[in-house]
Design a protein around this motif. Structure first.
Motif, mmCIF file in Angstrom:
data_model
loop_
_atom_site.group_PDB
_atom_site.id
_atom_site.type_symbol
_atom_site.label_atom_id
_atom_site.label_comp_id
_atom_site.label_asym_id
_atom_site.label_seq_id
_atom_site.Cartn_x
_atom_site.Cartn_y
_atom_site.Cartn_z
ATOM 1 N N VAL A 1 0.712 -1.271 0.024
ATOM 2 C CA VAL A 1 0.092 0.078 0.036
ATOM 3 C C VAL A 1 0.775 1.235 -0.018
ATOM 4 O O VAL A 1 0.630 2.444 -0.883
ATOM 5 N N LEU A 2 1.729 1.295 0.883
ATOM 6 C CA LEU A 2 2.562 2.734 1.221
ATOM 7 C C LEU A 2 3.340 3.048 -0.145
ATOM 8 O O LEU A 2 3.330 4.023 -0.847
ATOM 9 N N PRO A 3 4.255 1.920 -0.657
ATOM 10 C CA PRO A 3 5.137 2.225 -1.815
ATOM 11 C C PRO A 3 4.025 2.669 -3.005
ATOM 12 O O PRO A 3 4.459 3.354 -3.779
ATOM 13 N N LEU A 4 3.273 1.910 -3.100
ATOM 14 C CA LEU A 4 2.381 1.914 -4.348
ATOM 15 C C LEU A 4 1.787 3.530 -4.118
ATOM 16 O O LEU A 4 1.678 4.195 -5.261
ATOM 17 N N THR A 5 1.020 3.739 -3.170
ATOM 18 C CA THR A 5 0.562 5.082 -3.197
ATOM 19 C C THR A 5 1.756 6.108 -3.512
ATOM 20 O O THR A 5 1.299 6.862 -4.166
ATOM 21 N N THR A 6 2.938 6.005 -2.729
ATOM 22 C CA THR A 6 3.903 7.057 -3.062
ATOM 23 C C THR A 6 4.132 6.998 -4.523
ATOM 24 O O THR A 6 4.113 8.243 -5.243
ATOM 25 N N LEU A 7 4.231 5.718 -5.250
ATOM 26 C CA LEU A 7 4.547 5.640 -6.538
ATOM 27 C C LEU A 7 3.401 6.617 -7.196
ATOM 28 O O LEU A 7 3.598 7.278 -8.348
ATOM 29 N N VAL A 8 2.120 6.000 -7.259
ATOM 30 C CA VAL A 8 0.957 6.636 -7.624
ATOM 31 C C VAL A 8 0.908 8.385 -7.649
ATOM 32 O O VAL A 8 1.122 8.967 -8.470
ATOM 33 N N LEU A 9 1.093 8.657 -6.342
ATOM 34 C CA LEU A 9 1.046 10.239 -6.066
ATOM 35 C C LEU A 9 2.080 10.961 -6.817
ATOM 36 O O LEU A 9 1.842 12.027 -7.446
ATOM 37 N N MET B 1 19.538 -2.616 -8.735
ATOM 38 C CA MET B 1 20.246 -1.801 -9.300
ATOM 39 C C MET B 1 21.070 -0.678 -8.738
ATOM 40 O O MET B 1 22.283 -0.755 -8.912
ATOM 41 N N PHE B 2 20.363 -0.103 -7.629
ATOM 42 C CA PHE B 2 20.863 0.954 -6.955
ATOM 43 C C PHE B 2 22.017 0.145 -6.063
ATOM 44 O O PHE B 2 23.341 0.754 -6.024
ATOM 45 N N GLY C 1 11.952 -1.069 -12.628
ATOM 46 C CA GLY C 1 11.631 -0.639 -10.990
ATOM 47 C C GLY C 1 11.570 0.877 -10.931
ATOM 48 O O GLY C 1 11.566 1.565 -11.475
ATOM 49 N N ALA C 2 11.466 0.942 -9.697
ATOM 50 C CA ALA C 2 11.231 2.447 -9.255
ATOM 51 C C ALA C 2 12.371 2.655 -7.796
ATOM 52 O O ALA C 2 12.086 2.406 -6.887
ATOM 53 N N THR C 3 13.635 2.935 -8.342
ATOM 54 C CA THR C 3 14.682 2.981 -7.583
ATOM 55 C C THR C 3 14.489 3.529 -6.346
ATOM 56 O O THR C 3 14.666 2.918 -5.282
ATOM 57 N N VAL C 4 14.062 4.740 -6.422
ATOM 58 C CA VAL C 4 14.038 5.728 -5.039
ATOM 59 C C VAL C 4 13.102 5.148 -3.957
ATOM 60 O O VAL C 4 13.525 4.955 -3.033
ATOM 61 N N ILE C 5 11.725 4.640 -4.505
ATOM 62 C CA ILE C 5 10.706 4.056 -3.743
ATOM 63 C C ILE C 5 11.098 2.870 -3.203
ATOM 64 O O ILE C 5 10.962 2.584 -1.963
ATOM 65 N N GLU C 6 11.799 2.010 -4.131
ATOM 66 C CA GLU C 6 11.992 0.771 -3.577
ATOM 67 C C GLU C 6 13.140 1.042 -2.413
ATOM 68 O O GLU C 6 13.204 -0.009 -1.613
ATOM 69 N N THR C 7 14.041 1.721 -2.455
ATOM 70 C CA THR C 7 15.055 2.109 -1.573
ATOM 71 C C THR C 7 14.380 2.577 -0.328
ATOM 72 O O THR C 7 14.870 1.982 0.652
ATOM 73 N N VAL C 8 13.606 3.449 -0.328
ATOM 74 C CA VAL C 8 13.128 3.994 0.618
ATOM 75 C C VAL C 8 12.397 3.077 1.708
ATOM 76 O O VAL C 8 12.427 2.963 2.676
#
Ligand SMILES: Nc1ncnc2c1ncn2[C@@H]1O[C@H](COP(=O)(O)OP(=O)(O)OP(=O)(O)O)[C@@H](O)[C@H]1O
Ligand code: SF4
Ligand SMILES: [Mg+2]
Lengths: 322, 322
Positions: A191-199, A279-280, A262-269
């Motif tokens: 939920v949270l990473p997905l919401t961040t990504l969508v936002l 990758m990071f 992927g979504a590097t920043v969000i996956e890292t956070v």
């Protein structure tokens, strides 16, 4: 049409071979010890026997053509090499990460596209009104926020303070959930990473859809539909949206190609075990074989998405293909 | 003969950043059954705005601020949405200014004509398909081509499709808005001849918007001349040609080359059209009128009937007879 696709297909095959060749040549042509680029910087700590084994595996003592043959054979048998840092075959690493990334970025892309299209349509339809102005402000605000910041805010509110969602990961560690329980666990983590990504990604679709819809609404054929006595709703969906979606579809297809990255920043956070984070990590530890493999995967998926776009676009836009 | 449409004191303004554009102000004229009226004037004088106001197609930032548009005794500006939906195209149809863009690119031309038929008449789909075929053949296009998309037609053919579409529901009145712009001279002549033919055959009333004075005088029974948002003169073609009253009409006739009298000098009109933003009360032609006097600067002349059936808006004419 068939001929068109065949020539496109050939084009993409050539692109893939060019990428493969580049990927092959890069470590071998770089100044310095090719071993570093094939095995990462850990070679310094390797014994000469280990180095010998790597040279052997990559056939570095063979002719360049033989090396190329071996390399291509490896790729097509799904062998992307070995990460000496993580001490695991890269294919295994990727297979472990890909599903999570697909889940996060794929779903993120679909959801943000749907939301962007919906609100973009509303905004354009009510152009010049308060609704339009408010939506515009809201989406501009969203796009101005850095993703790590959104992620951290969401974590601190919904995970740390309220405790509604877990703080990190893709599923609870060392748990042994099965079936529905596992599903729920995964959703809760998502939920949270997905919401961040969508936002953070919804604004681009919103802007494209709004702009495209505004353009379409100014077209003479919309006025004509109105003059014909077509009802507003039908004009909106059948005449306007159908046309306005074309640029959104293009962007969607292009983004589809990048979802595997992927979504590097969000996956890292969120410490989400996706390809972006892999990758990071590989860049941080200068794990060259891993970096190359992830780039290769992204290249493949971009090419495949483009090919899909070529297949689907003629169905959307009669001006293309035929 | 009975009056089909009468427009009384129609005013349509546009709200812009710079102020209110008084694009059409106090325009009055009417149209008899089976009559072809030429509505002419320089670019930007408000012809399209009049046409769009009639069918209530004016969109934000434009607004019809006052006046009446009476069709068969009913004021269209007061009609409910449902009444409007059913009378558009059934009673009045339009051949738009840029028929090139009047067709929706993602639907076949047949579907777009069929859409109009099915909206207004209780016929089966196959009946509508048959009628579409007949309509296309009427304008000289192979009926089987209704399955083609707009981009598969040439400009002239799209123009014909637009004409066929305008006739789809046997309307009483057709508004042709410069429907030959962008075509070569021969095709223009063909399209105009086609409209004239159909008009006679079907006893249509037609408002033919154009800036081509010679063409209009050749085929229209009556002419209405607009200048900077105002109707300046309205009379039979004969009267306009032999006995023009308004200084602008006279200047316009002098500025038009005459094929039957090629030796006559063509005199262009000095000065330029005034800016319609927040234009003060005045005769809008005063900046270019050789006869202008004090009154013309402070007052707006009303349209008066100077001789039976001959209307003009100029203080010189008004004072003489009224
Ligand atoms: N959406 C709009 N916003 C602001 N002003 C407008 C708008 N549409 C039209 N106008 C103004 O209204 C006036 C009349 O325009 P209109 O299109 O009716 O002219 P026209 O006589 O049809 O010209 P043309 O012969 O070039 O087609 C012009 O001065 C134009 O600038
Ligand atoms: S009213 Fe005055 S300015 Fe206008 S046309 Fe007549 S004479 Fe000229
Ligand atoms: Mg116009």
């Amino acid at each position: 049409m068939g001929k068109f696709l065949a020539s496109k297909f050939l084009q993409y095959v050539i692109v893939i071979f060019l990428m493969l060749t580049l990927n092959f040549l890069l470590p071998r042509l770089m100044p310095g010890n090719p071993l570093i680029f094939l095995a990462g910087e850990d070679v310094g700590f390797m014994s000469s026997a280990e180095k010998e084994a790597i040279l052997e595996k990559h056939g570095l003592n063979q002719s360049i053509w033989q090396q190329y043959g071996t390399y291509i054979k490896h790729i097509f048998t799904g062998d992307f090499g070995y990460s000496y840092q993580q001490k695991r075959p890269i294919t295994d690493l990727l297979m472990e990460r890909l599903p999570w990334t697909l889940l996060l970025t794929g779903l993120g892309l679909v959801i943000s596209t749907v939301i962007g299209v919906l609100f973009g349509t509303i905004s354009a339809w009510r152009r010049g009104t308060k609704t339009d102005a408010n939506l515009l402000t809201m989406f501009m605000f969203l796009s101005a926020m850095p993703s790590f910041w959104v992620g951290m805010i969401l974590v601190s509110i919904f995970a740390a303070q309220l405790g509604w969602f877990p703080v990190f990961g893709a599923e609870a560690a060392w748990s042994n959930f099965k079936g529905v329980d596992r599903f729920i666990d995964i959703v809760e983590h998502l939920v949270l990473p997905l919401t961040t990504l969508v936002l953070i990604s919804v604004t681009s679709t919103f802007m494209i859809m709004r702009y495209s819809m505004l353009n379409v609404l100014g077209e003479d054929y919309i006025m004509m539909a109105k003059a014909k006595g077509v009802k507003e709703k039908v004009i909106k969906y059948k005449h306007a949206m159908r046309n306005a979606l074309l640029p959104v579809a293009t962007v969607f297809m292009l983004s589809l190609g990048f979802t595997l990255g992927g979504a590097t920043v969000i996956e890292t956070v969120f410490a989400y075990p996706g390809v972006g984070r892999l990758m990071f990590e590989s860049v941080l530890s200068r794990d060259y074989p891993l970096i190359q493999a992830t780039f290769l995967i992204i290249t493949f998926s971009v090419v495949i998405a483009n090919f899909l776009a070529d297949l689907l676009y003629p169905l959307l836009d009669p001006k293309v293909g035929k | 003969m009975s009056t089909v449409l009468s427009i009384e004191n129609l005013s349509t303004f546009f709200k812009t950043d710079k102020g209110i554009v008084r694009a059409v102000e106090d325009v009055t004229f009417s149209l008899e059954e089976g009559e072809m009226l030429g509505l002419i004037g320089e670019s930007g004088c408000g012809k399209t705005t009049v046409a769009q106001s009639i069918l209530r197609l004016i969109e934000y930032p434009g607004k019809v601020v006052s006046g009446k548009v009476i069709l068969n005794g009913k004021d269209l500006l007061k009609a409910t949405d449902d009444e409007l939906y059913s009378l558009r195209w059934k009673e009045i149809s339009v051949i738009p200014q840029s028929a090139m863009n009047a067709l929706n690119p993602v639907y076949t031309v047949g579907d777009q004509i069929i859409e109009a038929i099915l909206l207004h008449e209780k016929v089966s789909k196959s009946e509508a398909v048959k009628r579409t075929k007949t309509l296309l053949e009427l304008v000289g296009i192979d009926g089987e081509r209704q399955k083609s998309f707009p981009h598969e037609f040439s400009g002239g053919m799209k123009q014909r499709v637009a004409i066929a579409m305008a006739l789809a529901c046997n309307p009483k009145l057709v508004i042709s808005d410069e429907s030959t712009t962008g075509l070569d001279v021969l095709t223009q002549a063909q399209v105009i001849a086609l409209i004239k033919n159909l008009q006679k055959k079907m006893n249509l009333s037609v408002i033919l918007i154009s800036h081509d004075l010679p063409m209009v005088t050749a085929i229209c029974e009556k002419i209405a001349i607009m200048y900077a948002g105002k109707l300046v003169e309205w009379a039979t073609t004969e009267e306009i040609l032999n006995n023009p009253k308004h200084p602008y009409s006279k200047a316009l006739l002098n500025a038009t080359p005459n094929l039957s009298d090629p030796d006559r000098e063509v005199v262009s009109i000095p000065g330029s059209v005034p800016n319609l933003v927040n234009i003060p009360k005045c005769c809008r032609f005063h900046t270019r009128c050789p006869y202008a006097f004090d009154r013309c600067l402070n007052e707006s002349p009303e349209l008066r009937e100077v001789t039976p059936g001959h209307y003009t808006a100029c203080f010189l004419e008004g004072d003489k007879n009224g």
